[in-house]
Motif scaffolding. Structure first.
Motif, mmCIF file in Angstrom:
data_model
loop_
_atom_site.group_PDB
_atom_site.id
_atom_site.type_symbol
_atom_site.label_atom_id
_atom_site.label_comp_id
_atom_site.label_asym_id
_atom_site.label_seq_id
_atom_site.Cartn_x
_atom_site.Cartn_y
_atom_site.Cartn_z
ATOM 1 N N MET A 74 -6.733 1.358 -4.814
ATOM 2 C CA MET A 74 -5.942 0.238 -4.324
ATOM 3 C C MET A 74 -6.865 -0.866 -3.816
ATOM 4 O O MET A 74 -7.934 -0.583 -3.290
ATOM 5 N N PRO A 75 -6.459 -2.136 -3.966
ATOM 6 C CA PRO A 75 -7.315 -3.226 -3.499
ATOM 7 C C PRO A 75 -7.538 -3.164 -1.998
ATOM 8 O O PRO A 75 -6.658 -2.760 -1.233
ATOM 9 N N GLY A 76 -8.742 -3.548 -1.579
ATOM 10 C CA GLY A 76 -9.008 -3.681 -0.163
ATOM 11 C C GLY A 76 -8.385 -4.960 0.362
ATOM 12 O O GLY A 76 -7.795 -5.746 -0.385
ATOM 13 N N VAL A 77 -8.533 -5.188 1.643
ATOM 14 C CA VAL A 77 -7.965 -6.387 2.259
ATOM 15 C C VAL A 77 -8.998 -7.509 2.176
ATOM 16 O O VAL A 77 -10.099 -7.373 2.710
ATOM 17 N N PRO A 78 -8.683 -8.630 1.502
ATOM 18 C CA PRO A 78 -9.642 -9.735 1.432
ATOM 19 C C PRO A 78 -9.972 -10.257 2.822
ATOM 20 O O PRO A 78 -9.121 -10.271 3.714
ATOM 21 N N GLU A 79 -11.210 -10.688 2.993
ATOM 22 C CA GLU A 79 -11.634 -11.220 4.287
ATOM 23 C C GLU A 79 -10.756 -12.398 4.699
ATOM 24 O O GLU A 79 -10.470 -13.288 3.898
ATOM 25 N N GLY A 80 -10.302 -12.375 5.935
ATOM 26 C CA GLY A 80 -9.445 -13.435 6.445
ATOM 27 C C GLY A 80 -7.963 -13.155 6.301
ATOM 28 O O GLY A 80 -7.134 -13.882 6.857
ATOM 29 N N TYR A 81 -7.613 -12.090 5.557
ATOM 30 C CA TYR A 81 -6.204 -11.777 5.323
ATOM 31 C C TYR A 81 -5.760 -10.515 6.066
ATOM 32 O O TYR A 81 -4.714 -9.951 5.764
ATOM 33 N N GLU A 82 -6.554 -10.091 7.049
ATOM 34 C CA GLU A 82 -6.186 -8.911 7.826
ATOM 35 C C GLU A 82 -4.831 -9.063 8.523
ATOM 36 O O GLU A 82 -4.021 -8.117 8.504
ATOM 37 N N PRO A 83 -4.525 -10.229 9.143
ATOM 38 C CA PRO A 83 -3.193 -10.373 9.762
ATOM 39 C C PRO A 83 -2.057 -10.254 8.748
ATOM 40 O O PRO A 83 -0.989 -9.714 9.063
ATOM 41 N N HIS A 84 -2.276 -10.738 7.530
ATOM 42 C CA HIS A 84 -1.253 -10.637 6.492
ATOM 43 C C HIS A 84 -1.038 -9.175 6.096
ATOM 44 O O HIS A 84 0.098 -8.741 5.870
ATOM 45 N N ALA A 85 -2.147 -8.423 6.022
ATOM 46 C CA ALA A 85 -2.041 -7.001 5.684
ATOM 47 C C ALA A 85 -1.299 -6.246 6.782
ATOM 48 O O ALA A 85 -0.501 -5.343 6.503
ATOM 49 N N LYS A 86 -1.549 -6.610 8.044
ATOM 50 C CA LYS A 86 -0.844 -5.977 9.161
ATOM 51 C C LYS A 86 0.653 -6.284 9.093
ATOM 52 O O LYS A 86 1.498 -5.413 9.351
ATOM 53 N N ALA A 87 0.992 -7.525 8.749
ATOM 54 C CA ALA A 87 2.405 -7.905 8.638
ATOM 55 C C ALA A 87 3.085 -7.142 7.510
ATOM 56 O O ALA A 87 4.239 -6.706 7.638
ATOM 57 N N LEU A 88 2.370 -6.957 6.406
ATOM 58 C CA LEU A 88 2.911 -6.170 5.301
ATOM 59 C C LEU A 88 3.133 -4.727 5.744
ATOM 60 O O LEU A 88 4.169 -4.117 5.436
ATOM 61 N N GLY A 89 2.174 -4.174 6.479
ATOM 62 C CA GLY A 89 2.315 -2.810 6.975
ATOM 63 C C GLY A 89 3.518 -2.650 7.887
ATOM 64 O O GLY A 89 4.248 -1.650 7.813
ATOM 65 N N LYS A 90 3.747 -3.638 8.737
ATOM 66 C CA LYS A 90 4.908 -3.600 9.634
ATOM 67 C C LYS A 90 6.206 -3.614 8.841
ATOM 68 O O LYS A 90 7.165 -2.894 9.167
ATOM 69 N N LEU A 91 6.243 -4.416 7.782
ATOM 70 C CA LEU A 91 7.423 -4.462 6.918
ATOM 71 C C LEU A 91 7.683 -3.099 6.281
ATOM 72 O O LEU A 91 8.826 -2.623 6.247
ATOM 73 N N LEU A 92 6.629 -2.459 5.792
ATOM 74 C CA LEU A 92 6.775 -1.156 5.140
ATOM 75 C C LEU A 92 7.233 -0.087 6.129
ATOM 76 O O LEU A 92 8.108 0.729 5.808
ATOM 77 N N ARG A 93 6.651 -0.085 7.327
ATOM 78 C CA ARG A 93 7.053 0.908 8.337
ATOM 79 C C ARG A 93 8.521 0.748 8.706
ATOM 80 O O ARG A 93 9.265 1.721 8.832
ATOM 81 N N SER A 94 8.935 -0.503 8.889
ATOM 82 C CA SER A 94 10.322 -0.762 9.270
ATOM 83 C C SER A 94 11.286 -0.328 8.172
ATOM 84 O O SER A 94 12.328 0.281 8.446
ATOM 85 N N ALA A 95 10.931 -0.629 6.917
ATOM 86 C CA ALA A 95 11.815 -0.286 5.801
ATOM 87 C C ALA A 95 11.870 1.224 5.569
ATOM 88 O O ALA A 95 12.903 1.760 5.156
ATOM 89 N N ARG A 96 10.774 1.914 5.834
ATOM 90 C CA ARG A 96 10.749 3.371 5.626
ATOM 91 C C ARG A 96 11.640 4.089 6.625
ATOM 92 O O ARG A 96 12.273 5.105 6.303
ATOM 93 N N GLY A 97 11.711 3.568 7.848
ATOM 94 C CA GLY A 97 12.547 4.191 8.863
ATOM 95 C C GLY A 97 12.097 5.602 9.179
ATOM 96 O O GLY A 97 10.912 5.847 9.430
ATOM 97 N N ARG A 98 13.024 6.546 9.123
ATOM 98 C CA ARG A 98 12.715 7.936 9.471
ATOM 99 C C ARG A 98 12.301 8.776 8.266
ATOM 100 O O ARG A 98 12.043 9.974 8.409
ATOM 101 N N ARG A 99 12.261 8.179 7.114
ATOM 102 C CA ARG A 99 11.837 8.938 5.938
ATOM 103 C C ARG A 99 10.350 9.273 6.026
ATOM 104 O O ARG A 99 9.558 8.496 6.566
ATOM 105 N N ARG A 100 9.965 10.405 5.468
ATOM 106 C CA ARG A 100 8.567 10.822 5.520
ATOM 107 C C ARG A 100 7.724 9.978 4.565
ATOM 108 O O ARG A 100 8.171 9.608 3.478
ATOM 109 N N GLN A 101 6.501 9.700 4.988
ATOM 110 C CA GLN A 101 5.592 8.950 4.129
ATOM 111 C C GLN A 101 5.394 9.663 2.798
ATOM 112 O O GLN A 101 5.362 9.029 1.743
ATOM 113 N N ARG A 102 5.277 10.981 2.843
ATOM 114 C CA ARG A 102 5.022 11.742 1.620
ATOM 115 C C ARG A 102 6.157 11.574 0.615
ATOM 116 O O ARG A 102 5.917 11.490 -0.594
ATOM 117 N N ASP A 103 7.402 11.521 1.104
ATOM 118 C CA ASP A 103 8.540 11.348 0.198
ATOM 119 C C ASP A 103 8.476 9.990 -0.502
ATOM 120 O O ASP A 103 8.764 9.878 -1.702
#
Length: 204
Positions: A1-30
């Protein structure tokens, strides 16, 4: 998977927050199994440590029912639009669009800082194809919009050559703030580089 381009760390964090919220209580493995990625991949995405590629982003949108939000954020991180000064007589890479993206793309051209309005000859070179436009450019500029119609295994850079100093901004779709009269349909007029360049548009 691509790494995070320099300077885009806040964008990657925002994407991660979106994914966590959408996943809810479902397991990461699922989710990982449904998307088809290796163990701990989703964990790295959610922590902002890596970025899914375009194909995985589309699958995450489908599995998490995010209506394209993941793909949109991933494109903004991996393929950001940028302002690139193009000096006279030089051919520079202006844009590298996602290889599997299909749809509208644009190049917005305007006079460089401190330059007066001028008639500018613009040559676009994209892989085996090229076209030429003669445009009256000022500080607002003109956008050439055309379609990326073929997917590929790798990105093909779009290059621009101009007769005067200009600034260029590129991206997907079209910036909403640009008035319609400043947008030119540039889908016609392309020719193979083995042929003479046609003059696709003449705006004076």
């Amino acid at each position: 998977m691509p790494g995070v381009p320099e300077g885009y760390e806040p964008h990657a964090k925002a994407l991660g927050k979106l994914l966590r919220s959408a996943r809810g209580r479902r397991r990461q493995r699922d989710i990982e199994q449904a998307v088809g990625v290796s163990d701990s991949s989703l964990s790295r995405f959610e922590r902002g440590q890596s970025i899914p590629d375009i194909e995985i982003a589309a699958k995450l949108d489908e599995v998490l029912r995010l209506d394209g939000k993941v793909s949109e954020q991933v494109r903004a991180i991996l393929f950001p639009a940028g302002t690139v000064p193009i000096p006279v007589g030089r051919r520079l890479i202006v844009a590298v669009f996602p290889p599997d993206y299909l749809g509208a793309v644009y190049v917005h051209l305007r006079t460089a800082a401190g330059q007066r309005a001028a008639v500018v000859q613009v040559t676009l070179i994209w892989g085996d194809w090229w076209c030429r436009h003669t445009l009256m450019l000022d500080a607002t500029g003109v956008a050439l919009q055309f379609a990326k119609v073929e997917a590929a295994k790798r990105s093909v850079p779009l290059r621009v050559q101009t007769s005067h100093p200009v600034a260029a901004t590129y991206g997907l779709d079209m910036p909403a703030e640009l008035p319609d009269q400043r947008i030119i349909d540039a889908n016609d007029g392309w020719a193979l580089r083995s042929q003479e360049i046609p003059r696709a548009h003449d705006e004076r």
